[in-house]
Design a protein around this motif. Structure first.
Motif, mmCIF file in Angstrom:
data_model
loop_
_atom_site.group_PDB
_atom_site.id
_atom_site.type_symbol
_atom_site.label_atom_id
_atom_site.label_comp_id
_atom_site.label_asym_id
_atom_site.label_seq_id
_atom_site.Cartn_x
_atom_site.Cartn_y
_atom_site.Cartn_z
ATOM 1 N N PRO A 248 0.826 -1.244 0.020
ATOM 2 C CA PRO A 248 0.075 0.044 -0.165
ATOM 3 C C PRO A 248 0.983 1.381 0.090
ATOM 4 N N LYS A 249 0.410 2.132 -0.748
ATOM 5 C CA LYS A 249 1.238 3.391 -0.884
ATOM 6 C C LYS A 249 1.687 4.283 0.467
ATOM 7 N N SER A 250 0.673 3.982 1.321
ATOM 8 C CA SER A 250 0.854 4.947 2.491
ATOM 9 C C SER A 250 1.879 4.199 3.143
ATOM 10 N N LEU A 253 5.361 4.867 1.903
ATOM 11 C CA LEU A 253 5.654 6.042 2.220
ATOM 12 C C LEU A 253 6.486 6.193 3.490
ATOM 13 N N VAL A 254 5.761 5.666 4.392
ATOM 14 C CA VAL A 254 6.240 5.664 5.894
ATOM 15 C C VAL A 254 7.517 4.797 5.774
ATOM 16 N N ALA A 257 10.439 6.868 4.154
ATOM 17 C CA ALA A 257 10.789 7.844 5.200
ATOM 18 C C ALA A 257 11.928 7.170 6.160
ATOM 19 N N HIS A 263 15.545 13.081 4.791
ATOM 20 C CA HIS A 263 14.283 13.740 4.340
ATOM 21 C C HIS A 263 14.015 14.851 5.402
ATOM 22 N N HIS A 264 14.181 14.876 6.919
ATOM 23 C CA HIS A 264 13.930 15.863 7.574
ATOM 24 C C HIS A 264 14.439 17.104 7.351
ATOM 25 N N GLY A 267 12.717 19.235 4.770
ATOM 26 C CA GLY A 267 11.421 19.573 5.219
ATOM 27 C C GLY A 267 10.242 18.982 4.552
ATOM 28 N N LYS A 268 9.388 19.919 4.140
ATOM 29 C CA LYS A 268 7.996 19.481 3.340
ATOM 30 C C LYS A 268 8.504 18.992 2.008
ATOM 31 N N PHE A 271 9.482 15.566 2.112
ATOM 32 C CA PHE A 271 8.141 14.775 2.212
ATOM 33 C C PHE A 271 7.500 14.471 0.723
ATOM 34 N N GLU A 272 7.419 15.658 0.490
ATOM 35 C CA GLU A 272 6.634 15.602 -1.082
ATOM 36 C C GLU A 272 7.269 14.929 -1.929
ATOM 37 N N ALA A 275 6.683 11.459 -1.330
ATOM 38 C CA ALA A 275 5.199 10.962 -1.622
ATOM 39 C C ALA A 275 5.138 10.829 -3.067
ATOM 40 N N VAL A 278 6.707 7.575 -4.339
ATOM 41 C CA VAL A 278 5.634 6.524 -3.987
ATOM 42 C C VAL A 278 4.328 6.601 -4.992
ATOM 43 N N ASP B 24 -5.416 3.507 0.656
ATOM 44 C CA ASP B 24 -5.293 2.627 1.576
ATOM 45 C C ASP B 24 -5.052 3.320 3.004
ATOM 46 N N VAL B 27 -0.827 9.684 5.093
ATOM 47 C CA VAL B 27 0.438 9.957 5.774
ATOM 48 C C VAL B 27 0.513 11.412 6.309
ATOM 49 N N TYR B 29 2.936 14.489 7.598
ATOM 50 C CA TYR B 29 4.254 15.144 7.897
ATOM 51 C C TYR B 29 4.196 16.167 9.139
#
Lengths: 305, 96
Positions: A248-250, A253-254, A257, A263-264, A267-268, A271-272, A275, A278, B24, B27, B29
Motif C-alpha cells: 500500500p502506498k501509505s 511512504l512511511v 521515510a 528527509h527531515h 522539510g516539506k 516529504f513531498e 510522496a 511513491v 489505503d 500519511v 508530515y
C-alpha cells in the motif's frame, strides 16, 4: 581537472606510496574523495575495486571529503581509525577491517553531509532507463540481490544509498563496490567466479565482509542519471518461494521515510518528494529465497506507461 | 485544563502539517519535528476536518464521515482518536 588518469595506471608500490603520503584524489562520481592510508589492505582494496576510477593530480584539485584510515595500536591488537578532516566519528576497528572501514566511512560522509540530494538507505539499479529502488534494513538480503542483479546486466547506481535529486526527481549514480556478508559471499562467487572482489574483512561486527567490484557498464555510465520506476522492499527468507505483494502506498511512504537519512533536512519538500516517488512508482513487498526466481521476476518488470 | 469549561479542539500549527492520502491510508508530515505518522483513511479525514473547522461538536464530525447517525461506539472511538491526536501534538483544546 589537471592530468586525470586511473588507478590502474599506478603500480601497487606507487599507489601505496601516494596513499601513505599526500593521499589520492579519487573520482567517485558524483564526488571526489581525498583518501590517505598507510595500511596495505586499503591500497589492495582500492587497486582491485577502483582500478578504472580517475586519480586526479594537480594543486587545484577539489575534494568533497578528505578521509583517512590509519593504524592505531591497541593494547591487545592492531587497530585502525577512520578520520574525516581530522575528526574521528567511529571507535577504532581491527586493522584487517581497514578497507571495509574506508567504505563504510565514505558512505557515512555522504549520508551525513551530502544534502544536495535526498538520500535513502537502499540499493538502486537501472535497466533500459528505468530504475528500481530497493530500500531495506541490514540483514534483509538487499546487497546479495543487488549484486546478483548487477551481474545479471542491471546497471548499479548504488548498493547503499539512493541519491534523489530534489530538482529533477531523478536518481544520481554513485556506483561503488557491493558489500557482501557471510554466506552471501560464496553465493555470489559461485554465480560469478570471475567477479573481482576486494580483501576479506574477517570477524567484523557484521561477520565476514567482502566487496564486489561494480561492473564496467555501471562505472562507464556513472554520470547518467536514472528515472525511478519501481520501489521494491526485499526480504530474504531461507527456503522461501518467491512472494510478491503490492505494498500500500501509505505504508510504502512511511517505510521509505524511515529509510531516508535526511528527509527531515529537506522539510516539506523532502516529504513531498518521497510522496511523489511513491505516487509515480509501483511499490512491492518482495520475499525471496531463491536468487534465480528473484532475477526472473525483475527481468519481467514492465514500467508504468 | 478543566474538562467542564467549554472548549474546542483545534490544530495549533496548521502550516506545519502536510498530508498525503491514498485509498489505503493517509500519511502526515509534521515539519516542527520531522516526524511522519501513518493514519487510517478515517483518521486522516477527521484530522483534515478538525484542521478546517475546529471541533466543538463531535457529532458534527462523525456525521460528516458517515451517512448514518453515529453510535455510542463511534463516539467512544472518536474520543480515543482525539486523545491520540493530542498526544501527537496534532490538536489541542482551546477554551471558548
Amino acid at each position: 581537472v589537471n592530468g586525470a588518469r586511473t588507478l590502474a595506471n599506478l603500480s601497487a608500490d606507487e599507489l601505496s606510496r601516494h596513499l601513505a603520503t599526500a593521499g589520492v584524489f579519487l573520482r567517485l562520481p558524483p564526488f571526489v574523495m581525498h583518501i590517505r592510508s598507510s595500511i596495505p589492505v586499503v591500497a589492495q582494496g582500492l587497486r582491485i575495486l577502483y582500478a578504472d576510477h580517475e586519480f586526479l593530480v594537480g594543486a587545484d584539485v577539489f575534494a568533497d571529503f578528505h578521509v583517512s584510515v590509519e593504524p592505531k595500536l591497541g593494547v591487545f591488537k592492531r587497530l585502525c581509525v577512520f578520520e574525516l578532516d581530522g575528526f574521528r566519528p567511529f571507535t577504532p576497528l581491527a586493522r584487517n577491517e581497514a578497507f571495509a572501514f574506508l567504505e563504510w566511512g565514505m558512505n557515512w560522509c555522504v549520508t551525513s553531509y551530502a544534502h544536495n540530494w535526498l538520500t535513502i538507505h537502499s540499493a538502486v539499479l537501472e535497466k533500459d532507463g528505468h530504475a528500481v529502488i530497493l530500500p531495506a534494513p541490514p540483514g534483509s538480503g538487499k546487497s546479495t540481490l543487488c549484486a546478483a542483479l548487477m551481474l545479471d546486466g542491471w546497471r548499479l547506481l548504488s548498493d547503499e544509498m539512493a541519491l534523489l535529486d530534489p530538482t529533477t526527481g531523478h536518481l544520481t549514480p554513485f556506483p561503488r563496490p557491493v558489500s557482501l556478508k557471510n554466506e552471501s559471499i560464496d553465493v555470489i562467487r559461485e554465480r560469478a567466479p570471475s567477479v573481482a572482489t576486494g580483501p576479506v574483512a574477517r570477524d567484523t561486527m557484521k561477520g565476514h565482509v567482502v566487496h564486489v567490484k561494480a561492473t564496467d557498464a555501471s562505472h562507464a555510465r556513472s554520470q547518467v542519471t536514472a528515472v525511478p520506476a519501481w520501489v521494491v522492499f526485499p526480504r530474504f527468507v531461507h527456503g522461501s518461494d518467491l512472494q510478491v505483494e503490492v505494498r500500500p502506498k501509505s505504508r510504502a511512504l512511511v517505510e521509505l521515510a524511515s529509510n531516508s537519512f535526511n528527509h527531515h533536512v529537506h522539510g516539506k519538500q523532502g516529504f513531498e518528494m518521497l510522496a511523489d516517488l511513491v505516487d509515480r512508482c509501483p511499490c512491492f513487498d518482495f520475499r525471496y529465497g531463491d536468487l534465480d526466481q528473484a532475477l526472473a521476476w525483475f527481468a519481467a518488470l514492465e514500467p508504468l506507461r | 485544563m478543566c474538562e467542564t469549561l467549554p472548549a474546542i479542539w483545534q490544530v495549533p500549527r496548521r502550516e506545519d502539517f502536510v498530508l498525503k492520502g491514498w485509498p489505503d491510508g493517509v500519511v502526515v508530515y509534521d515539519e516542527a519535528n520531522g516526524n511522519i505518522h501513518a493514519l487510517t483513511v478515517v483518521a486522516g479525514e477527521a484530522f483534515l476536518w478538525i484542521r478546517e473547522h475546529g471541533l466543538e461538536d463531535p457529532i458534527a464530525l462523525l456525521q460528516s464521515l458517515a451517512d448514518e447517525n453515529p453510535s455510542p461506539e463511534d463516539l467512544a472511538s472518536l474520543q480515543v482518536l482525539l486523545q491520540e491526536f493530542e498526544a501527537l501534538g496534532f490538536i489541542e483544546r482551546v477554551p471558548v
